[in-house]
Write an enzyme that holds these catalytic residues in place. Sequence first.
Site, PDB file in Angstrom:
ATOM      1  N   GLU A 110       7.812 -12.739  26.343  1.00  0.00           N
ATOM      2  CA  GLU A 110       6.471 -12.544  25.777  1.00  0.00           C
ATOM      3  C   GLU A 110       5.581 -13.778  25.905  1.00  0.00           C
ATOM      4  O   GLU A 110       4.366 -13.686  25.699  1.00  0.00           O
ATOM      5  CB  GLU A 110       6.559 -12.125  24.305  1.00  0.00           C
ATOM      6  CG  GLU A 110       7.016 -13.206  23.335  1.00  0.00           C
ATOM      7  CD  GLU A 110       8.523 -13.316  23.200  1.00  0.00           C
ATOM      8  OE1 GLU A 110       8.975 -13.952  22.234  1.00  0.00           O
ATOM      9  OE2 GLU A 110       9.247 -12.759  24.056  1.00  0.00           O
TER      10      GLU A 110
ATOM     11  N   ASP B 111       7.014  -7.117  14.969  1.00  0.00           N
ATOM     12  CA  ASP B 111       8.047  -8.070  15.394  1.00  0.00           C
ATOM     13  C   ASP B 111       7.545  -9.507  15.352  1.00  0.00           C
ATOM     14  O   ASP B 111       8.328 -10.451  15.473  1.00  0.00           O
ATOM     15  CB  ASP B 111       8.584  -7.727  16.791  1.00  0.00           C
ATOM     16  CG  ASP B 111       7.500  -7.518  17.819  1.00  0.00           C
ATOM     17  OD1 ASP B 111       6.316  -7.780  17.499  1.00  0.00           O
ATOM     18  OD2 ASP B 111       7.814  -7.096  18.939  1.00  0.00           O
TER      19      ASP B 111
ATOM     20  N   LYS C 274      16.179  -7.560  23.810  1.00  0.00           N
ATOM     21  CA  LYS C 274      15.770  -8.054  22.505  1.00  0.00           C
ATOM     22  C   LYS C 274      16.447  -9.376  22.170  1.00  0.00           C
ATOM     23  O   LYS C 274      17.431  -9.772  22.802  1.00  0.00           O
ATOM     24  CB  LYS C 274      16.077  -7.020  21.425  1.00  0.00           C
ATOM     25  CG  LYS C 274      15.252  -5.742  21.552  1.00  0.00           C
ATOM     26  CD  LYS C 274      13.752  -6.004  21.473  1.00  0.00           C
ATOM     27  CE  LYS C 274      13.304  -6.445  20.106  1.00  0.00           C
ATOM     28  NZ  LYS C 274      11.828  -6.701  20.050  1.00  0.00           N
TER      29      LYS C 274
ATOM     30  N   TYR D  68      13.187 -11.121  25.282  1.00  0.00           N
ATOM     31  CA  TYR D  68      12.163 -11.200  24.241  1.00  0.00           C
ATOM     32  C   TYR D  68      12.761 -11.928  23.046  1.00  0.00           C
ATOM     33  O   TYR D  68      13.902 -11.662  22.662  1.00  0.00           O
ATOM     34  CB  TYR D  68      11.717  -9.802  23.801  1.00  0.00           C
ATOM     35  CG  TYR D  68      10.867  -9.056  24.814  1.00  0.00           C
ATOM     36  CD1 TYR D  68       9.612  -9.527  25.182  1.00  0.00           C
ATOM     37  CD2 TYR D  68      11.309  -7.864  25.371  1.00  0.00           C
ATOM     38  CE1 TYR D  68       8.832  -8.839  26.107  1.00  0.00           C
ATOM     39  CE2 TYR D  68      10.536  -7.169  26.289  1.00  0.00           C
ATOM     40  CZ  TYR D  68       9.296  -7.658  26.658  1.00  0.00           C
ATOM     41  OH  TYR D  68       8.524  -6.973  27.558  1.00  0.00           O
TER      42      TYR D  68
ATOM     43  N   ARG E 165      17.596   0.329  25.620  1.00  0.00           N
ATOM     44  CA  ARG E 165      17.213  -0.295  26.883  1.00  0.00           C
ATOM     45  C   ARG E 165      18.321  -1.220  27.370  1.00  0.00           C
ATOM     46  O   ARG E 165      19.199  -1.623  26.616  1.00  0.00           O
ATOM     47  CB  ARG E 165      15.913  -1.093  26.701  1.00  0.00           C
ATOM     48  CG  ARG E 165      14.675  -0.253  26.525  1.00  0.00           C
ATOM     49  CD  ARG E 165      13.466  -1.110  26.190  1.00  0.00           C
ATOM     50  NE  ARG E 165      13.541  -1.658  24.833  1.00  0.00           N
ATOM     51  CZ  ARG E 165      12.611  -2.444  24.288  1.00  0.00           C
ATOM     52  NH1 ARG E 165      11.544  -2.787  24.997  1.00  0.00           N
ATOM     53  NH2 ARG E 165      12.739  -2.893  23.050  1.00  0.00           N
TER      54      ARG E 165
ATOM     55  N   HIS F 287      10.287 -13.327  20.155  1.00  0.00           N
ATOM     56  CA  HIS F 287       9.381 -13.194  19.004  1.00  0.00           C
ATOM     57  C   HIS F 287       9.853 -14.096  17.870  1.00  0.00           C
ATOM     58  O   HIS F 287      10.048 -13.673  16.730  1.00  0.00           O
ATOM     59  CB  HIS F 287       9.293 -11.732  18.562  1.00  0.00           C
ATOM     60  CG  HIS F 287       8.739 -10.828  19.623  1.00  0.00           C
ATOM     61  ND1 HIS F 287       7.425 -10.888  20.037  1.00  0.00           N
ATOM     62  CD2 HIS F 287       9.316  -9.855  20.372  1.00  0.00           C
ATOM     63  CE1 HIS F 287       7.214  -9.988  20.992  1.00  0.00           C
ATOM     64  NE2 HIS F 287       8.343  -9.360  21.216  1.00  0.00           N
TER      65      HIS F 287
END
Length: 391
Positions: free
Chosen positions: A139, A291, A96, A115, A38, A117
């Site tokens: 998120e 994750d 990410k 993101y 991505r 996490h």
Amino acid sequence: KNHSFSPWESAFYYNGRKKGVKSMKIGIPKEIKNNENRVALPPSGVYELVQDGHEVFVEQGAGAGSTFSDQAYQEVGATIATVEEVWASELVMKVKEPLPEEYPFLHEGLVLFTYFHVAANQQLAQALIDSKVIAVAYENVQLANGTLPLLSPMSEIAGRMSVQIGAQFLEKIYGGKGILLSGVPGVRQGRVTIIGGGVAGENAARVAVGLGAQVTILDVSIPRLQELDRQFSGQVQTLYSNRLNIERTIQSADLVVGAVLLPGQKAPCLVTREMVKQMPEKSVIVDIAIDQGGIFETEDKVTTHDEPTYIREEVIHYAVANMPGAVPQTATIALSIATLPYAQQLANDPLAALRENQALAKGVIAYEGAFTSKEAAHDLSLPFTDLSELI
């Protein structure tokens, strides 16, 4: 290339720049996580930022995995740049979380939008604090009604993929027990248990029902179970999620999907090793929550698309943390549709955006050396500072 504007757009733009908007340097690096194809924005999203009057630097080859060429980005006004030039920007958009190789690029004054996490990643949390970046987690952006607009598109994709992937690994050639989830006349259907009835769980159920499997969804919210029952018109069994119901349903399950999310927090361990031991041999676990640490006690590592599975207690575990990276064309476009309006606000004036947009402010997990995610701070034993005290 020539582009036509509607009358509203023509009034809104002036010489390619929104009136009163200060130009910002925005970077889009190439993702380096294993098989992460991505990219934060397709050319269409970059075009919007350029038309807002910003300079956009795209790392060479960043869009290749999603079939977006460097030329396509150049045609909409982006500059193709080196990784160092991209990370030197004031706002960096990723997909990410930064990996350790990228930590040296983090710098004070940077707004990093991606993101994270972070609740299961102590090293990353410390890197964000030490570098004094402003870290805004996709998120954690949360609307007043509790929905997570920037997580939902990837939850939809991961949920749908989970059953598709689980069905594959149930095949004998992939090490599974050799069953077809749909069954055939005279042969039982496969049994799918989904723990968590949120966006990911609902989408997993849609695919499982579409394949003809027997589907059970467990959740702790009775109103949500009622809603799912109505949506699926009785095609799925709904159960209140407690230890006994989880244990009983997975004992006969061919595929178990973990789809539990606690926003900003480490995923709770809901399935013990003893429960996994009771599952049929060569059944499959796919945990969308890996994750965030995962909900299965037997998950002792995160895997990659290159080596996606391992076996514990004779059960196949699929533990890839970036599942949507396998379908980058779909995922990149779906993600950018959701993130672009927020990115435009951050680019136009980061501080004003965080003061005026409460949903966006909830996404801030680190701010200039302070850790501002209460839930993750608890999980990681870090000091917490309320963002309102800083802005």
